[in-house]
Enzyme design. Structure first.
Site, PDB file in Angstrom:
ATOM      1  N   PHE A 137      23.493 -31.211 -51.826  1.00  0.00           N
ATOM      2  CA  PHE A 137      22.942 -30.480 -52.975  1.00  0.00           C
ATOM      3  C   PHE A 137      21.734 -29.690 -52.515  1.00  0.00           C
ATOM      4  O   PHE A 137      20.793 -30.243 -51.947  1.00  0.00           O
ATOM      5  CB  PHE A 137      22.525 -31.422 -54.121  1.00  0.00           C
ATOM      6  N   ASP A 222      16.680 -29.926 -45.545  1.00  0.00           N
ATOM      7  CA  ASP A 222      16.269 -29.886 -46.939  1.00  0.00           C
ATOM      8  C   ASP A 222      15.619 -31.233 -47.264  1.00  0.00           C
ATOM      9  O   ASP A 222      16.311 -32.231 -47.459  1.00  0.00           O
ATOM     10  CB  ASP A 222      17.495 -29.623 -47.826  1.00  0.00           C
ATOM     11  N   LYS A 251      10.104 -30.794 -55.012  1.00  0.00           N
ATOM     12  CA  LYS A 251       9.915 -31.947 -55.892  1.00  0.00           C
ATOM     13  C   LYS A 251       8.516 -32.595 -55.885  1.00  0.00           C
ATOM     14  O   LYS A 251       7.696 -32.261 -56.719  1.00  0.00           O
ATOM     15  CB  LYS A 251      11.007 -32.981 -55.614  1.00  0.00           C
TER      16      LYS A 251
HETATM   17  C1  LIG Z   1      16.326 -31.068 -56.434  1.00  0.00           C
HETATM   18  C2  LIG Z   1      16.847 -30.581 -55.148  1.00  0.00           C
HETATM   19  C3  LIG Z   1      17.002 -29.205 -54.895  1.00  0.00           C
HETATM   20  C4  LIG Z   1      16.755 -28.148 -55.935  1.00  0.00           C
HETATM   21  O1  LIG Z   1      15.438 -28.098 -56.373  1.00  0.00           O
HETATM   22  P1  LIG Z   1      15.081 -27.281 -57.696  1.00  0.00           P
HETATM   23  O2  LIG Z   1      13.586 -27.349 -57.762  1.00  0.00           O
HETATM   24  O3  LIG Z   1      15.753 -27.977 -58.832  1.00  0.00           O
HETATM   25  O4  LIG Z   1      15.574 -25.899 -57.513  1.00  0.00           O
HETATM   26  C5  LIG Z   1      17.428 -28.828 -53.649  1.00  0.00           C
HETATM   27  N1  LIG Z   1      17.709 -29.732 -52.696  1.00  0.00           N
HETATM   28  C6  LIG Z   1      17.574 -31.056 -52.911  1.00  0.00           C
HETATM   29  C7  LIG Z   1      17.874 -32.016 -51.802  1.00  0.00           C
HETATM   30  C8  LIG Z   1      17.151 -31.521 -54.137  1.00  0.00           C
HETATM   31  O5  LIG Z   1      17.068 -32.837 -54.367  1.00  0.00           O
END
Ligand SMILES: *Cc1c(COP(=O)(O)O)cnc(C)c1O
Length: 396
Positions: A137, A222, A251
């Site tokens: 994700f 990420d 986050k």
């Molecule tokens: C939450 C998340 C995103 C997206 O972040 P947003 O601030 O909602 O755009 C991307 N990568 C990972 C691993 C995430 O947990």
């Protein structure tokens, strides 16, 4: 009777979320209160965001002070909080430079663009493909969506961007087979969060690093969910001893303030010259002043080490629960990013927990996710475990 705020919300807000029927009003530490004055213990932290918990006095003070001075001037000028936050992140990571933006998806957009631009600048214009992971994700914008390896999330928005391909997570051979002179980068999460709290083997990330080095491919991590102490290290790549070339954060960086960051090594970062990429709000003084207070507080209070210790305790308690209940299929995760895989749907348990004053959530249908504030206490963990024990013993 439903709270009038919920009635209005159902009429005016976009229908993108099915929300739990509670209106939260305030918080302190790991405790939340709704408008009826009911108390909850927060084991979600706004989806791994509020690492320091709610209403932390240091964050509040920094925001109040900055709000009285300057909210925003744009990135056409310098401001101290942005530069100090950048300096802090550079000092505590592999990276040499940082680009600030407003969300995780935007940080990944920046990473994707940077990887392509890096090889474009070298004259390798055909080297634009990105290999990402199945079940990953990376966000909901078109670029980050194109990198997200879950068909159910991409569905309805196709065609997505060209040049993204997926391999199974934790499968080195599959990755190796994909890497050639058309691939600019490998993009992956150190632990797949939304994908179901999936941890790779301990030698996987170092091996990905090695394959990337051998093929001249950029490694992009990420760490939007895993970063900022969540797994018991400031960044999850530290567990593996293998640093990426590009890393994205969001986050927990702002403890709830909208901030994202893309960090990179010097040679890679330099592909973003003036005008190559931009954002109006990214790194604005009010948000970076808050985030600076977050990182300084984390350092001063030893929050990352605390998360590692508490995470181990939590993991042990979950494993003991697993031994007692046949309805649990597996326990996984690291630090304070933990998952309980069930042999049944998780939603009813999430609902019952909420009714009993515990906020948790569910990913992939059958995995309960626990991502509490990093300041969660063992007493609060015990209370949740007792609640889960009771639910799993009595309810179908
Ligand atoms: C939450 C998340 C995103 C997206 O972040 P947003 O601030 O909602 O755009 C991307 N990568 C990972 C691993 C995430 O947990």
């Amino acid at each position: 009777m439903r709270h009038p705020t919920i009635d209005t919300a159902e009429q005016v807000l976009a229908t993108t979320y099915s929300r739990m029927p509670v209106v939260f009003e305030k918080g302190a530490g790991a405790t939340l209160w709704d408008t009826e004055g009911r108390e909850y213990t927060d084991f979600l932290a706004g989806i791994a965001v509020c690492g320091l918990g709610h209403a932390h006095p240091a964050v509040q003070a920094a925001l109040s002070e900055q709000a009285g001075k300057l909210l925003h001037v744009s990135n056409l000028f310098y401001t101290k909080p942005q530069v100090e936050l950048g300096e802090w992140l550079i000092r505590h990571s592999f990276a040499d430079r940082v680009f600030f933006c407003n969300s995780g998806a935007e940080a990944n957009e920046a990473a994707i663009k940077l990887a392509r631009k890096y090889f474009y600048d070298k004259g390798q214009t055909g080297r634009y493909r990105i290999i990402a992971m199945e079940q990953s994700f990376h966000g909901r914008t078109m670029g980050s969506l194109s990198a997200t390896g879950q068909a159910k999330i991409r569905k309805g928005f196709e065609p997505v961007l060209d040049g993204f391909e997926f391999v199974p997570f934790n499968d080195l051979e599959a990755l190796h087979a994909k890497l050639d002179e058309t691939v600019c980068a490998v993009l992956l999460e150190p632990i797949q969060g939304e994908g179901g709290i999936v941890c790779p083997d301990s030698d996987y990330l170092p091996a990905v690093r090695k394959i990337c080095d051998e093929t001249g491919t950029l490694m992009m991590l990420d760490e939007i969910q895993t970063g900022m102490g969540r797994t018991g290290k400031l960044f999850a790549y530290e567990h593996a001893g293998a640093a990426p070339d590009i890393m994205t954060l969001a986050k927990a960086l702002g403890n709830g303030l909208p901030i994202g960051a893309m960090l990179a090594r010097e040679a890679v970062a330099n592909a973003f010259g003036p005008g190559a990429h931009a954002t109006t709000f990214g790194g604005t003084p009010i948000v970076t002043a808050g985030a600076l207070a977050v990182v300084k507080t984390m350092a001063a209070e030893g929050i990352v080490a605390q998360a590692a210790r508490t995470g181990e305790y939590f993991m042990e308690r979950l494993q003991a629960l697993e031994r007692r209940h046949d309805r649990i299929a597996a326990v996984r995760g690291r630090g304070l990013l933990l998952g309980l895989k069930l042999k049944e749907e998780g939603a009813p348990l999430v609902k019952t927990c909420l009714e009993r004053g515990f906020v948790i959530n569910c990913v992939q249908g059958d995995i309960l996710r626990f991502a509490p504030p990093l300041i969660i206490s063992t007493r609060e963990i015990d209370a949740l475990i007792n609640c889960l024990d009771d639910i799993l013993s009595t309810e179908v």
